[in-house]
Design a protein around this motif. Sequence first.
Motif, short mmCIF file in Angstrom:
data_model
loop_
_atom_site.label_atom_id
_atom_site.label_comp_id
_atom_site.label_asym_id
_atom_site.label_seq_id
_atom_site.Cartn_x
_atom_site.Cartn_y
_atom_site.Cartn_z
N GLU A 137 2.84 -8.47 -21.97
CA GLU A 137 1.80 -8.82 -21.00
C GLU A 137 2.16 -10.12 -20.28
O GLU A 137 1.99 -10.24 -19.07
CB GLU A 137 0.45 -8.97 -21.71
N VAL A 138 2.65 -11.10 -21.05
CA VAL A 138 3.05 -12.39 -20.45
C VAL A 138 4.34 -12.21 -19.66
O VAL A 138 4.46 -12.72 -18.54
CB VAL A 138 3.23 -13.46 -21.54
N LEU A 139 5.30 -11.49 -20.22
CA LEU A 139 6.57 -11.28 -19.53
C LEU A 139 6.37 -10.60 -18.18
O LEU A 139 7.08 -10.88 -17.21
CB LEU A 139 7.51 -10.44 -20.40
N ASN A 140 5.37 -9.71 -18.12
CA ASN A 140 5.13 -8.96 -16.88
C ASN A 140 4.27 -9.71 -15.87
O ASN A 140 4.28 -9.38 -14.68
CB ASN A 140 4.47 -7.61 -17.21
N THR A 141 3.51 -10.68 -16.34
CA THR A 141 2.58 -11.37 -15.42
C THR A 141 3.04 -12.77 -15.00
O THR A 141 2.69 -13.23 -13.92
CB THR A 141 1.18 -11.47 -16.05
N VAL A 142 3.80 -13.44 -15.86
CA VAL A 142 4.29 -14.78 -15.51
C VAL A 142 5.67 -14.62 -14.89
O VAL A 142 6.67 -14.43 -15.58
CB VAL A 142 4.33 -15.71 -16.73
N ASN A 143 5.73 -14.69 -13.58
CA ASN A 143 6.95 -14.41 -12.83
C ASN A 143 7.68 -15.71 -12.50
O ASN A 143 7.12 -16.58 -11.81
CB ASN A 143 6.60 -13.66 -11.53
N PRO A 144 8.92 -15.87 -12.96
CA PRO A 144 9.64 -17.13 -12.68
C PRO A 144 9.84 -17.38 -11.19
O PRO A 144 9.94 -18.54 -10.76
CB PRO A 144 10.98 -16.94 -13.40
N GLU A 145 9.88 -16.32 -10.39
CA GLU A 145 10.08 -16.50 -8.95
C GLU A 145 8.88 -17.16 -8.27
O GLU A 145 8.98 -17.64 -7.14
CB GLU A 145 10.38 -15.15 -8.30
N ALA A 146 7.75 -17.18 -8.96
CA ALA A 146 6.56 -17.82 -8.40
C ALA A 146 6.56 -19.33 -8.62
O ALA A 146 5.64 -20.02 -8.16
CB ALA A 146 5.30 -17.21 -9.02
N PHE A 147 7.58 -19.84 -9.30
CA PHE A 147 7.65 -21.27 -9.60
C PHE A 147 8.86 -21.89 -8.90
O PHE A 147 9.97 -21.37 -8.97
CB PHE A 147 7.78 -21.49 -11.11
N SER A 148 8.63 -23.01 -8.25
CA SER A 148 9.74 -23.71 -7.59
C SER A 148 10.57 -24.48 -8.60
O SER A 148 11.75 -24.75 -8.37
CB SER A 148 9.19 -24.67 -6.52
N ASP A 149 9.97 -24.82 -9.71
CA ASP A 149 10.66 -25.58 -10.74
C ASP A 149 10.67 -24.77 -12.04
O ASP A 149 9.61 -24.35 -12.52
CB ASP A 149 9.95 -26.92 -10.98
N PHE A 150 11.86 -24.55 -12.62
CA PHE A 150 11.95 -23.70 -13.80
C PHE A 150 11.27 -24.34 -15.00
O PHE A 150 10.77 -23.64 -15.89
CB PHE A 150 13.41 -23.40 -14.14
N GLU A 151 11.21 -25.67 -15.04
CA GLU A 151 10.51 -26.33 -16.14
C GLU A 151 9.02 -25.99 -16.11
O GLU A 151 8.39 -25.81 -17.16
CB GLU A 151 10.71 -27.84 -16.05
N ASP A 152 8.46 -25.89 -14.90
CA ASP A 152 7.05 -25.49 -14.78
C ASP A 152 6.86 -24.06 -15.30
O ASP A 152 5.87 -23.75 -15.98
CB ASP A 152 6.58 -25.56 -13.32
#
Length: 794
Positions: A388-403
């Motif tokens: 559920e988290v893997l499918n909803t939290v998209n890394p492309e939506a973040f400008s900073d990977f730490e965020d």
Amino acid sequence: MSAETIPRISATVREDNFIEDSLEVIRTIRPQWIEERDNNGVEIKSKIFTDGITNKLIGFSLATNPKDVVVIKLYGANTELMINRQAEIDTMTLLHENKCGPQLYALFENGIAYEFIHGVTLTMETCRSPKVYPIVAAEMARVHKTIPLKPEDGQTQLKSAVWKKIQNFYELNDDILRTNTKLADRLLAEFGYSIEAVRSNIDELEEILERQEIPIAFCHNDILLGNVIYNEEEEKVSFIDFEYAMPNYVTFDVGNHFNEFAGIDNPDFSLCPDGAFRSVWISEYLKHFGTGGFTQEQFERWVEICIPASHLFWSIWAVVQAHNSTIDFDFAGYCGLRYVEYKKRIIRTARDMKIEPSLNEAFHDSSIQSEGPITQDVCVVFEDSTNEVLNTVNPEAFSDFEDYHRTFKAEMKSLRKESQSEVMDFMNKTGRTYKSLWLTNEMFISDASLDLCENLGSFDNVILIRKEEKFQIHKPVHAGPIVERTNESINAVEWNIDKIQAPVAWGQNNVGQGCTVGIIDTGVRTTHECFSHDPTKFVAWFDAVNGKSAPYDDQGHGTHVCGTISGSKGIGVAPMANVIACKACDSGGGCREQALKTCCQFMSDMRPNLVSNSWGGPSSDTYKSVIQAWIALGIFPFFSAGNSGPSCQTLGSPGDYANVISVGSTTSQDSLSDFSSRGQSTSGLMGPTVCGPGSNINSAWKSSDTAYRAISGTSMACPHVSGLAALLLTQNGALTLSQLKQAITQGSIKSLVDPQQTCGGTAASSSPNNMFGSGRIDCVGALQAVTALTKENA
């Protein structure tokens, strides 16, 4: 005779004129009987077999030939709402063709005429007879195995049709109980039966059963005692009345038959088979059906859940009968009896079904010597998946990977809290210790009793309680003596390091600097001289076995692996790579799942560039969610393939996963190490990915700061590839896992010594193959491949 050629008689048999109207049907299919009666006065005898609770049946025979009996079956009122009569006709025809049922003689407007099977119906006494029940079990297995079935259009495998039938009953219930308020009020007041409750019951039951891998076959689904005809003279039984027959779980047929031991008019469910008799009955069934892919103990558990399924099925059915049937029978009361029994059984059954069969078996293993209750180390799996988290939290939506990393962890921890809070509260109140992981949303408990597991199974959010898996480091197949090096003997480059041309990379000022490698193993002797060249090498440490704060290695395997990845003195591929070490495996080389996944979570927290894993076990899906999370976090997984060669299909997990880089072993002569595990994987994937030197590899040892040892195994090969990956990421830190894999495989040496073996349809002359993968790694070739990839993406 096909269903299309069966005579259809334009006649209706009335309930109040049953015998006379039936004789009009007899006139068509046995005209000679009518002639004998009219011309010679021969009596046509009739006998009512049963005033059943669905249909009426009467048998007719000529007095001079009592063995030739025709059964007239009069359909119950409005039963077409629940029974597909054309399907029943097709079924009877199919059964007769396969010698599993009587011949169908004719159809009339409200019933059928068919061949009588000589014998007697079972009674509540004979159904338990040692002479009878083995024959019933064997015949049920024969029907299940004999009648051909194929998947419905658009499906690739057989599916149970019982849910469609239950949905049909449910929809009829919904209509009936909204209009027949008297019936609805009685069912609710006396039995707690309501359309809303039943909907929830159906959904719960379907979820439980569909998680199982129960064989699907052609099933009768209504083998009540009156539907079993026993011929004592021939020592055989036959089943009749297949009107509810359909593809279904074979254990539904078994469980439903067990329920019918209670009788119909005043059912006594205490008479239903349990304990030893049930096991013996099932054993007789499995003698004829077979046990492909499951054990008898597992089959018995499937029967256990199908027993309440049968109760629910017939309770919903009985509501329709209560509203429509003209038969003098208390269908509403029957519904209530079955529904109450369903609720009794489902509470314990649903709870027990959450306990994995092998775990349940271990709790009852009489060979285990224990002063108190038998205990097991268990893993509790919760309903909410980390997908559920893997499918909803998209890394492309973040400008900073730490965020992204912070958000990912926060969401995973929130999911864990929401899923596990009730169980955590329960465990805390009982004073039991446990390990709760956010990375997998699982809980691990050591020395759990059956009683504790049953209590845990009562929580709705718990979907499975299973044995904790125990893996191993891929132990060396050969180990040389421990050698204490002197100053004069150090700094020579080992053969394996030279073989893969690592010194060429060093000459290009690439020694793995700026790359961090995670190592999950037996620990590491960080004070060893081969690590002293870089005082900042060890970035972080965690001990998931004994909880010690300072790094150590009580086995040696982890120190050896770490030396090959990042040691100096000529033993390491990437001497300046940083290391994050986590101890998951004990001094004997055993790696508990709890410790391994704790280390996996630690790596997810620390986020090294890659993790080197020289451990594994039999094929298992247990670590797939871990690997998915690692990849989402930009952590690249490397695994040794295992030391189970030279046979094919010996890859271990997680080294047999499609999204990891798995590593086999080669010798100094570029031949395949005989112990190196080969592909294909059990799922048909090619493997390993590549090979690295793994025979007679000299590296650091745990016994002293100047101790070295030459050992062999794919555990020694994997760190070579991990070290190479560090060099490649030093050259280009933006590589994806796919690009990293491409560079390693493209740059590998293909001209290797042919083992004269074919695995999974691939020979060593082709590349990739199931022995070497894409070849033996080469640093120069891989670095050149990275250069080409970098130019392509510039």
